[in-house]
Design a protein around this motif. Structure first.
Motif, PDB file in Angstrom:
ATOM      1  N   PRO A 143       0.835  -1.388   0.026  1.00 50.79           N
ATOM      2  CA  PRO A 143      -0.042  -0.040   0.122  1.00 50.79           C
ATOM      3  C   PRO A 143       0.951   1.260  -0.149  1.00 50.79           C
ATOM      4  CG  PRO A 143      -0.211  -0.946   2.080  1.00 50.79           C
ATOM      5  CD  PRO A 143       0.728  -1.927   1.193  1.00 50.79           C
ATOM      6  N   LYS A 145       0.513   4.196  -1.398  1.00 48.72           N
ATOM      7  CA  LYS A 145      -0.074   5.508  -0.920  1.00 48.72           C
ATOM      8  C   LYS A 145      -0.325   5.757   0.338  1.00 48.72           C
ATOM      9  CE  LYS A 145      -2.382   6.149  -5.658  1.00 48.72           C
ATOM     10  NZ  LYS A 145      -3.709   6.054  -6.175  1.00 48.72           N
ATOM     11  N   LYS A 146      -0.872   4.699   1.087  1.00 50.83           N
ATOM     12  CA  LYS A 146      -0.968   4.921   2.649  1.00 50.83           C
ATOM     13  C   LYS A 146       0.358   5.251   3.464  1.00 50.83           C
ATOM     14  CE  LYS A 146      -5.093   1.998   2.959  1.00 50.83           C
ATOM     15  NZ  LYS A 146      -5.548   0.645   3.554  1.00 50.83           N
ATOM     16  N   ARG A 149       1.498   8.579   2.509  1.00 51.25           N
ATOM     17  CA  ARG A 149       0.976   9.771   3.016  1.00 51.25           C
ATOM     18  C   ARG A 149       1.495   9.876   4.494  1.00 51.25           C
ATOM     19  NH1 ARG A 149      -3.662   7.997   0.217  1.00 51.25           N
ATOM     20  NH2 ARG A 149      -4.568   6.656   1.799  1.00 51.25           N
ATOM     21  N   PHE A 375       2.096   2.923  10.830  1.00 48.70           N
ATOM     22  CA  PHE A 375       1.526   2.080  10.071  1.00 48.70           C
ATOM     23  C   PHE A 375       1.047   0.868  10.653  1.00 48.70           C
ATOM     24  CE2 PHE A 375       1.813  -1.505   6.669  1.00 48.70           C
ATOM     25  CZ  PHE A 375       1.336  -0.659   5.478  1.00 48.70           C
ATOM     26  N   GLU A 378      -1.839   1.932  13.353  1.00 46.66           N
ATOM     27  CA  GLU A 378      -3.267   2.541  12.682  1.00 46.66           C
ATOM     28  C   GLU A 378      -3.948   1.238  12.013  1.00 46.66           C
ATOM     29  OE1 GLU A 378      -2.846   5.532   9.969  1.00 46.66           O
ATOM     30  OE2 GLU A 378      -2.358   7.061  11.558  1.00 46.66           O
ATOM     31  N   HIS A 380      -2.956  -0.594   9.728  1.00 46.18           N
ATOM     32  CA  HIS A 380      -2.644  -0.904   8.041  1.00 46.18           C
ATOM     33  C   HIS A 380      -1.633  -2.338   7.926  1.00 46.18           C
ATOM     34  CE1 HIS A 380      -4.435   2.901   7.339  1.00 46.18           C
ATOM     35  NE2 HIS A 380      -3.266   3.487   8.054  1.00 46.18           N
ATOM     36  N   HIS A 384      -2.724  -5.643   5.759  1.00 45.57           N
ATOM     37  CA  HIS A 384      -1.911  -5.763   4.689  1.00 45.57           C
ATOM     38  C   HIS A 384      -1.501  -7.329   4.656  1.00 45.57           C
ATOM     39  CE1 HIS A 384       1.024  -5.487   1.450  1.00 45.57           C
ATOM     40  NE2 HIS A 384       1.914  -6.082   2.221  1.00 45.57           N
TER      41      HIS A 384
END
Length: 513
Positions: A143, A145-146, A149, A375, A378, A380, A384
């Motif tokens: 990921p 883009k995540k 950011r 990451f 949160e 993610h 993933h």
């Protein structure tokens, strides 16, 4: 600000010869162009800037630039600057000075015995991406883009604490997030202070060997086993003893003549064969380590990817105060280039490892640690892993189906478990798996030879490690056909002393025309 060209010319003009400055400057620039020190198409400094850097009159630089332009060494356009031509006069005139030729080959400098052993036995591959390279996740599914950011938010107002050297084994926020993650997924109860963040598994092994090992001591390793661990242990002066692997994992000796200082194992998914160490063997291993005063280095390199059954408990979480140093990495779950791994240590070792890690490696990369901590915290990271577990499970099933349908179930290694990022394809005992790797690479398919992972001849057998994680589903069948062609090609071209009948039998076994 000084220019690179200005620094170069200052060095070349420093000989203090009696020639006029305009001639010395002309010769300096011309020779730098001819010998490649000033590359083709590079821009020369403005005349005013170069004159100021060299401490000479601007008219001298203007005169030299005009001469170089007239002779074809440079080109100029109003308002755009002066550039070196890609083709200059002396590069094709026989009477001119040639560009610098590459130096003649030099004999290899004398290496230390340790250095020579590392270089001569190197197994790291220059090929790291593509079907069917083992141990590589699908980098296209990360990921980006995540993660980007999170990184961007940190860089908008970075704390100075994240841009300097670090001390203490890594960013506390990342160690806190990891401690929570390991408690949930691996039954490891540890404080964040027990975690040391490293630059991958190799640094983790090196740190452990340096701090707890002494040259001449013994380390037990699996055979076949991970070449990287073996290389690093040996580079630190440890004598490696290679113990065979069966369907329950590392097979321990009945009697221990020389107690090992380290026992390096991959119990959750043995690398490269794949068996899961049985509970009985795990308890036996822990008992041997306690009796011998040994440290178990548990490499839990890809336990996140188990496609059936319950997760396998770690050795560290099996017994209280186990003599285990647990090692993990983000190379398989995220991407190898991240270069983030970690150790989980007994509390008594924490302070010593923190000091040694800072002393030996000068910690840093705290911005990466901060992004990774966010990451994970949160959610993610867990999301993933769940998504990739499903994806890799499908790809594994496709590859297994192809092997069983085109070759037969006996070609899958008997110890293949429902885990990890690769399968082991067994080959006929008289087939050269190194040759298969070379032929397949020439056809655009990457794999690794199983025989390279063995040290002892006893038990060695040929095979191929087939990584499926980085191969899209729509390419698996096509790439597998290329691999079959490579196998058939090697089968039809036996060594000079090999009987023709053996090659024909192998070709028939491959079910190829």
């Amino acid at each position: 600000m000084r220019s690179i060209v200005g620094d170069l010319l200052l060095l070349r003009l420093a000989d203090g010869s009696g020639e006029p400055m305009n001639k010395r400057l002309y010769q300096g620039i011309r020779e730098a162009i001819l010998d490649g020190a000033i590359a083709a198409d590079s821009r020369l400094p403005a005349t005013r800037d170069l004159a100021a850097e060299l401490g000479i009159a601007r008219n001298t630089v203007v005169h030299v630039y005009s001469q170089l332009l007239a002779e074809g060494y440079t080109r100029s356009r109003q308002g755009n600057g002066t550039f070196v031509n890609a083709s200059v006069p002396d590069s094709y005139l026989a009477s001119g000075r040639r560009r610098r030729q590459p130096p003649p080959a030099q004999p290899r400098p004398a290496l230390s015995p340790r250095g020579a052993a590392i270089v001569d036995g190197a197994s790291a591959s220059p090929y790291q991406w593509g079907a069917f390279m083992p141990g590589v996740p699908d980098l296209t599914e990360f990921p980006h883009k995540k993660f980007g950011r999170i990184f961007s938010a940190l860089w908008r107002n970075p704390s100075p604490d994240l841009l300097t050297y670090a001390y203490g084994g890594g960013l506390p926020a990342l160690r806190e997030a990891l401690a929570q993650h390991l408690a949930l997924t691996r039954s490891i109860d540890c404080d964040p202070e027990q975690i040391i963040i490293t630059e991958g598994s190799h640094q983790a092994i090196d740190l452990t060997a340096r701090i707890l090992g002494e040259a001449g001591e013994t380390a037990w390793v699996e055979d076949p086993g991970y070449w990287g661990a073996r290389t690093i242990l040996q580079a630190n002066g440890l004598r490696t003893v290679h113990l065979p692997v069966d369907e329950e994992g590392m097979r321990l000796p009945e009697a221990v003549a020389t107690p090992p200082r380290f026992i390096f194992v991959t119990p959750s998914h043995q690398y490269p064969l794949g068996p899961v160490m049985s509970l009985a063997r795990r308890r036996q291993l822990l008992a041997v380590a306690r009796q011998s005063g040994s440290w178990i280095i548990e490499d839990d390199y890809d336990s996140e990817f188990r496609f059936s059954g319950r997760p396998i408990a770690s050795l560290l979480g099996l017994e209280p105060d186990a003599p285990v140093i647990y090692m993990g990495t983000f190379s398989k779950t995220l991407y190898p280039g991240l270069r983030v791994g970690y150790l989980v240590l007994p509390k008594a070792l924490t302070a010593a490892f923190q000091a040694a890690h800072a002393e030996l490696y000068r910690e840093g990369h705290l911005m990466t640690h901060a992004a990774l901590a966010t990451f994970i915290s949160e959610g993610h990271y867990a999301a993933h892993i769940r998504r990739m577990r499903m994806l890799y499970g499908r790809r594994r099933a496709m590859l297994v189906n192809l092997i069983e349908r085109r070759l037969g179930p006996d070609w899958l290694h008997r110890d293949a478990s429902m885990a990890g990022l690769h399968l082991v394809l067994t080959l006929p005992r008289d087939m050269d798996d190194l040759r298969v790797v070379d032929v397949a690479r020439g056809k655009g398919v990457l794999t690794r030879a199983l025989s390279r992972y063995y040290v002892n001849e006893e038990g060695r057998r040929p095979g191929l490690l087939l990584g499926y994680a980085c191969v899209p589903e729509n390419e698996i069948a096509r790439k597998f056909e290329v691999l079959l062609e490579s196998l058939a090609e090697v089968a039809r071209a036996p060594a000079a002393d090999q009987k023709r009948g053996s090659a024909e039998a192998k070709a028939a076994a491959l079910r190829m025309p």
